[in-house]
Design an enzyme around this catalytic site. Sequence first.
Site, PDB file in Angstrom:
ATOM      1  CB  THR A  13      -0.912  -0.009   1.249  1.00 25.01           C
ATOM      2  OG1 THR A  13      -1.638  -1.233   1.248  1.00 25.01           O
ATOM      3  CG2 THR A  13      -1.880   1.164   1.251  1.00 25.01           C
ATOM      4  CD  GLU A 129       6.634  13.400  10.286  1.00 27.15           C
ATOM      5  OE1 GLU A 129       7.523  14.214  10.572  1.00 27.15           O
ATOM      6  OE2 GLU A 129       5.670  13.158  11.042  1.00 27.15           O
ATOM      7  N   GLY A 134       0.394   8.686  10.245  1.00 25.16           N
ATOM      8  CA  GLY A 134       0.353   8.577   8.772  1.00 25.16           C
ATOM      9  C   GLY A 134       0.798   9.854   8.085  1.00 25.16           C
ATOM     10  CB  ILE A 136      -0.531  14.005  11.038  1.00 25.74           C
ATOM     11  CG1 ILE A 136      -1.983  13.610  10.764  1.00 25.74           C
ATOM     12  CG2 ILE A 136      -0.459  15.272  11.874  1.00 25.74           C
ATOM     13  CD1 ILE A 136      -2.740  13.218  12.020  1.00 25.74           C
ATOM     14  N   GLY A 187     -12.658  -1.035   4.827  1.00 25.58           N
ATOM     15  CA  GLY A 187     -11.208  -1.202   4.728  1.00 25.58           C
ATOM     16  C   GLY A 187     -10.430  -0.446   5.807  1.00 25.58           C
ATOM     17  CD  GLU A 190      -4.868  -4.797   8.740  1.00 28.14           C
ATOM     18  OE1 GLU A 190      -4.830  -5.844   8.072  1.00 28.14           O
ATOM     19  OE2 GLU A 190      -4.340  -3.736   8.367  1.00 28.14           O
ATOM     20  CG  ASP A 201      -1.876   0.723  15.502  1.00 25.05           C
ATOM     21  OD1 ASP A 201      -1.066   0.407  14.617  1.00 25.05           O
ATOM     22  OD2 ASP A 201      -2.401   1.855  15.571  1.00 25.05           O
ATOM     23  CE  LYS A 205       0.000   4.167  14.622  1.00 22.62           C
ATOM     24  NZ  LYS A 205      -1.369   3.990  14.119  1.00 22.62           N
ATOM     25  N   GLY A 302      -3.458   5.316   4.997  1.00 24.52           N
ATOM     26  CA  GLY A 302      -3.798   5.375   3.565  1.00 24.52           C
ATOM     27  C   GLY A 302      -2.531   5.547   2.754  1.00 24.52           C
TER      28      GLY A 302
END
Length: 428
Positions: A13, A129, A134, A136, A187, A190, A201, A205, A302
């Site tokens: 992706t 980064e 993502g 940002i 989507g 998962e 997750d 972060k 994304g």
Amino acid sequence: MNTVGIGLLGAGTVGGTLIRRLVTEHAAIAAKTGLDLQVRRVAVRDFAKKRDLDLPDGVVTTDAIGLIDDPQVELVVEVMGGQDPAGDLVLRALEAGKPVVTANKELIAARGSELIAAAERSGVALLFEAAVGGGIPIIRPLSETLAGERLTRVMGIVNGTTNFILTRMTEDGTAYADALEQAQELGYAEPDPTADVGGADAAAKAAILASLAFGTWVGLDNVRHEGITEITATDIRYAADLGYVIKLLAIAEDTVNGVSARVHPVLLPLDHPLAAIRGATNAIFIEGPAIDQLLFAGPGAGGDPTATAVLGDVIDAARETLAGAQVAPRIRFSPSPLADFGAVPTKWYIRLEVADRPGVLAQVAAGFGEADVSIKSVWQEGTDNEATLLIVTHRAPEARQQNALAAIRQMDCVNAVAAAIRVESEEP
Ligand SMILES: NC(=O)c1ccc[n+]([C@@H]2O[C@H](COP(=O)([O-])OP(=O)(O)OC[C@H]3O[C@@H](n4cnc5c(N)ncnc54)[C@H](OP(=O)(O)O)[C@@H]3O)[C@@H](O)[C@H]2O)c1
């Protein structure tokens, strides 16, 4: 032209989007940056997979080690994900003196300290980064732009799946299971959503945000995490009546007992800037004495937004490669005490199902009092022989709140502790 040869580990992706952008936007990137970024090698797992990539024959390979060792590859982009083999490949690239750009939060949270040290030894950059938020920009602001600020707290909505689910539950009264199904159909989630809904997750972060914000390495083991699987539409409704919205937050704080990093659902006042973040959007809210408050918000995942973040790092590292200078780390980490979670001040919303008879409220209040937790407010709703008590406590160390909850669970008059969720607000 200032040519830099790039090798990509992964073409899924993020990697696939990045390759298409490097090819189709080559001239625009060159015009804006003066850089001629050339995709020299791309490593994938399955060579036979059909890919919509406009690359010359021989560029795609399954030989990831060969890619790193290829003298034509001057800069490595790791977008394969996971720790193994990504970790050892990144280390190999850094030890070979090649800068690395990665989007891999799992790897940075687990081995960031070791990999940053390897990058420093070789005098090259390790940039990540895209690992948090993502698209940002948040890693560079925290480690560079705000390096001179004594930050006090960073709070983030850093998992789009859970924010999407909570938004559907809040806005449409959708049940948790149905909202999760919608997220999967769209989507956002998962097929196995455990890492998202369970908070793991977001914990990776949170570890990265806390480490950068406070300049001390916070390992994943030091991040307490809870997910949203116990959140019900009932509590979302009660929370709204009390002036709150329920969000899953990653919280990194500089407390009197040391740095604390944690992930759990919270009741957040409706007028808090993070309360307005809807759907799969991510946001990070930063506080410090001089900057006061900053809000960074946008697409947390994304292919395209994430590829933009990766591309920014590639351009940054490519400039350094061309300059040929030894690169110092963007941020240095020094040991600092980490707060014991039991000592972190928290406040709670608690929903109790109790017997509807005189004296119950006094008994419950005494339970809190004995644990040295004071009650801020109580609401009661009666139904037949049962009543619902909604209690919001004042702030007290987490361990005391847990003692109070344990004592209340044992009481004969308490049929059930139906919900217990922390509250994040400015009030004591
Ligand atoms: N997707 C997002 O929105 C997003 C956002 C922020 C950060 N990230 C991070 O970006 C990274 C990549 O995510 P993604 O969504 O692009 O993943 P993905 O779609 O699953 O792509 C992974 C790619 O890596 C390749 N790969 C996996 N294991 C390999 C191995 N052992 N050797 C060689 N190639 C291997 C795969 O090869 P095949 O194509 O042959 O299977 C695939 O091309 C992850 O760390 C993720 O956490 C993703």
